[in-house]
Design an enzyme around this catalytic site. Structure first.
Site, PDB file in Angstrom:
ATOM      1  N   SER A  64       0.958  -1.247  -0.014  1.00  0.00           N
ATOM      2  CA  SER A  64      -0.062   0.044  -0.026  1.00  0.00           C
ATOM      3  C   SER A  64       0.772   1.351  -0.142  1.00  0.00           C
ATOM      4  CB  SER A  64      -0.918  -0.005   1.111  1.00  0.00           C
ATOM      5  OG  SER A  64      -1.736   0.956   0.949  1.00  0.00           O
ATOM      6  N   ASP A 221      -2.627   1.252  -2.311  1.00  0.00           N
ATOM      7  CA  ASP A 221      -3.240   0.348  -3.171  1.00  0.00           C
ATOM      8  C   ASP A 221      -4.669   0.512  -3.352  1.00  0.00           C
ATOM      9  OD1 ASP A 221      -3.891   0.032  -0.429  1.00  0.00           O
ATOM     10  OD2 ASP A 221      -3.616  -2.487  -0.490  1.00  0.00           O
ATOM     11  N   ASP A 223      -7.157   1.276  -1.407  1.00  0.00           N
ATOM     12  CA  ASP A 223      -8.383   0.756  -0.497  1.00  0.00           C
ATOM     13  C   ASP A 223      -8.652   1.826   0.400  1.00  0.00           C
ATOM     14  OD1 ASP A 223      -6.112   0.625   1.247  1.00  0.00           O
ATOM     15  OD2 ASP A 223      -6.573  -1.603   1.465  1.00  0.00           O
ATOM     16  N   ASN A 315      -8.785   6.990   8.977  1.00  0.00           N
ATOM     17  CA  ASN A 315      -7.992   7.046   7.959  1.00  0.00           C
ATOM     18  C   ASN A 315      -8.311   6.534   6.429  1.00  0.00           C
ATOM     19  OD1 ASN A 315      -8.184   4.117   7.536  1.00  0.00           O
ATOM     20  ND2 ASN A 315      -6.025   3.860   8.886  1.00  0.00           N
ATOM     21  N   ARG A 440      -1.761   1.799  21.714  1.00  0.00           N
ATOM     22  CA  ARG A 440      -1.943   0.695  21.120  1.00  0.00           C
ATOM     23  C   ARG A 440      -0.654   0.248  20.335  1.00  0.00           C
ATOM     24  NH1 ARG A 440      -3.173   1.239  15.837  1.00  0.00           N
ATOM     25  NH2 ARG A 440      -3.427  -1.168  15.414  1.00  0.00           N
ATOM     26  N   GLY A 443       0.172  -2.500  14.380  1.00  0.00           N
ATOM     27  CA  GLY A 443       0.068  -3.896  13.680  1.00  0.00           C
ATOM     28  C   GLY A 443       0.991  -3.921  12.120  1.00  0.00           C
ATOM     29  N   ARG A 449       1.482   3.442  19.146  1.00  0.00           N
ATOM     30  CA  ARG A 449       0.968   4.410  18.614  1.00  0.00           C
ATOM     31  C   ARG A 449       0.146   5.201  19.881  1.00  0.00           C
ATOM     32  NH1 ARG A 449       2.076   4.393  13.319  1.00  0.00           N
ATOM     33  NH2 ARG A 449       1.536   2.617  12.340  1.00  0.00           N
TER      34      ARG A 449
END
Ligand code: 16G
Ligand code: MG
Length: 485
Positions: A64, A221, A223, A315, A440, A443, A449
């Site tokens: 991405s 990408d 999305d 996002n 958190r 990933g 973050r």
């Protein structure tokens, strides 16, 4: 399984000694040069998954928006969903197995997941424009062929296009034609019809550019999508996924009221959703909002619980899901309803269903949905932006020795470990108005973050900085302590 072929081909795609990778939020991501064995093995896994579910599986080579030298791979399940979470563990096991253990790991997966190796396998492949992507997708093909699988390589496509193609294939064309032309035809037809319907009602509407021009951008990408504009004073305004979800929800809610069906609608967000978006949706629009963990698969899963499930991450990842029952009812109203207003509303909903890519968030499809809504409602980008004002916020990241020391709960809004961290965050949040903060582990990157919001930008910045210091001290921060913003 042809053990000889497995040995031969896995030797052509050796795993660098000591390299361990995890199937992260959306597949594997790393430096492209570390990924050859991973994509080969994901070719194997896609073959196994295809045999297990007797359907075509998708495999996308992309990282991405990451830097060009990175790459990644993700698997697409039969109806265009993300790979089922129960298989993420197999993906990680296979990616990290020693070469001489590959056969054993495959046999174990076959036992655990009841895979019959004699079945056929079919895999669709797509890739992005990175220089490394073509070579990596060749390695995917090697993996598929070792298991005797068939494949179709679509070459350069967006991630959502591949999801669409997989879904079309496995629904025998019900969702559309499994070709790029089929994808463009379906979306452009639905878009033209949706727009035509509105223009027939009022000729004063259209897609004319207004003085403060709206712009949108897709990620690597395609999305994700965000909108933005500069106002007359030259200030930049970002219109994020939260505001996109809000616009779509307003439009759908009006249409749903007109068709007078008892459809359950909800919006799904993550902890990163701006507090004012959640408030607006719940209090002004009166739409239930649910918060889930970061990552499209979590939002998608939750949205499936409703007749109309709108989901967006701040996002810009997101789409709308319609339940089968709602879709059938809407299509039936279009054909049979005598009341004009009701039938027209149903027709708009039907075109929305065809325009939105329900397999996954799709920047192209989302853009067409947004453009249609703005045109039909006669809204400028400024009017859309003014639905509510975002609370000032700040996102930071810091490196710690091992980010897994942070464990979270309540859709990532509270930290369970390290001990004392949540209490500290609670105390810091109390110091500010309209404030909220959470941390958190990422990933997709080796960082933790930190998100904070508050009544002013200064306060949001100060809170984020204070929380990052707490993480630094309690979770083993690397290097120098974070500096104020
Ligand atoms: C991935 C996820 C995205 C999530 C992001 C979080 C998919 C397709 N993409 O890009 O949904 O917002 O990771 O990244 O699921 P982070 O864990 O590094 O914050
Ligand atoms: Mg992306």
């Amino acid at each position: 399984m042809d053990s000889e072929a497995l040995r031969k081909y896995s030797a052509l795609h050796p795993r660098p000694a000591g390299l361990t990778l995890q199937y992260g939020t959306a597949g594997f991501r790393s430096k492209a040069e570390q990924l050859d064995h991973v994509v080969f093995r994901m070719g194997l896994l896609a073959g196994l998954r295809s045999k297990a579910v007797t359907a075509t599986i998708g495999i996308m080579v992309t990282a991405s928006h990451n830097p060009e030298e990175d790459n990644g791979v993700k698997l697409v399940d039969p109806l265009g969903e993300m790979l089922h979470p129960s298989w993420e563990e197999y993906a990680t096991q296979l990616a990290n197995a020693e070469e001489q253990e590959l056969q054993k790991v495959i046999t174990e997966i076959c036992q655990k997941a009841a895979v019959n190796l004699h079945k056929d396998a079919s895999v669709f492949i797509g890739r992005d424009t990175r220089p490394s992507s073509e070579r990596l997708s060749q390695s995917v093909i090697d993996g598929i062929q070792v298991l005797g699988g068939q494949y179709h390589d679509y070459g350069l496509v967006t991630t959502p296009q591949l999801h669409y193609m997989v879904c079309c294939q496995n629904t025998q064309g019900q969702y559309g034609k499994a070709t790029l032309e089929g994808y463009y035809e379906k979306l452009s037809k639905a878009f033209m019809e949706l727009i035509k319907q509105g223009l027939a009602r009022s000729t004063s509407l259209g897609l004319d550019m207004k003085p403060n021009e709206r712009c949108c951008s897709f990620d690597g990408d395609a999305d994700r999508i965000v909108y933005y504009y500069k106002d007359t004073a030259g200030h930049f305004h970002l219109i994020d996924g939260d505001k996109i979800a809000t616009l779509i929800s307003i439009f759908l809610k009006e249409l749903l009221a007109k068709v007078k069906q008892d459809f359950k609608m909800a919006v799904v967000q993550t902890a990163y959703a701006n507090g004012n978006s959640t408030r607006y949706l719940q209090e002004t629009l009166k739409v239930p909002v649910h918060c889930v963990k970061t990552g499209v698969k979590h939002l998608h899963h939750k949205a499936q619980e409703f007749d109309v499930g709108v989901y967006f991450e701040a996002n810009g990842h997101g789409t709308v899901l319609f339940s089968k029952a709602a879709e059938t009812k809407i299509r039936q109203l279009v054909k049979e309803e005598k009341d004009n207003e009701k039938r027209e509303a149903a027709k708009m909903l039907e075109n929305m269903i065809d325009l939105i890519n329900q397999t996954v968030g799709d920047a192209v499809s989302d853009m067409l949905v947004i453009e249609a809504i703005l045109a039909l409602k006669g809204l400028t980008v400024q009017q859309w932006d003014a639905l509510y004002a975002d609370l000032p916020n700040r996102l930071l990241k810091i490196q710690v020795a091992d980010r897994r020391v942070i464990d979270t709960t309540d859709a990532e809004r509270r930290a369970l470990t390290p001990p004392g961290l949540q209490e500290k965050i609670d105390a810091l949040v109390k110091k500010y108005k309209l404030s909220r903060a959470f941390v958190r582990p990422s990933g997709t990157e080796d960082v933790v973050r930190i998100y904070a919001e508050a009544d002013t930008q200064e306060n949001a910045d100060a809170l984020a900085h204070e929380v990052s210091l707490a993480v630094f001290h309690l979770a083993g921060g690397k290097g120098a302590p974070p500096q104020p913003i």
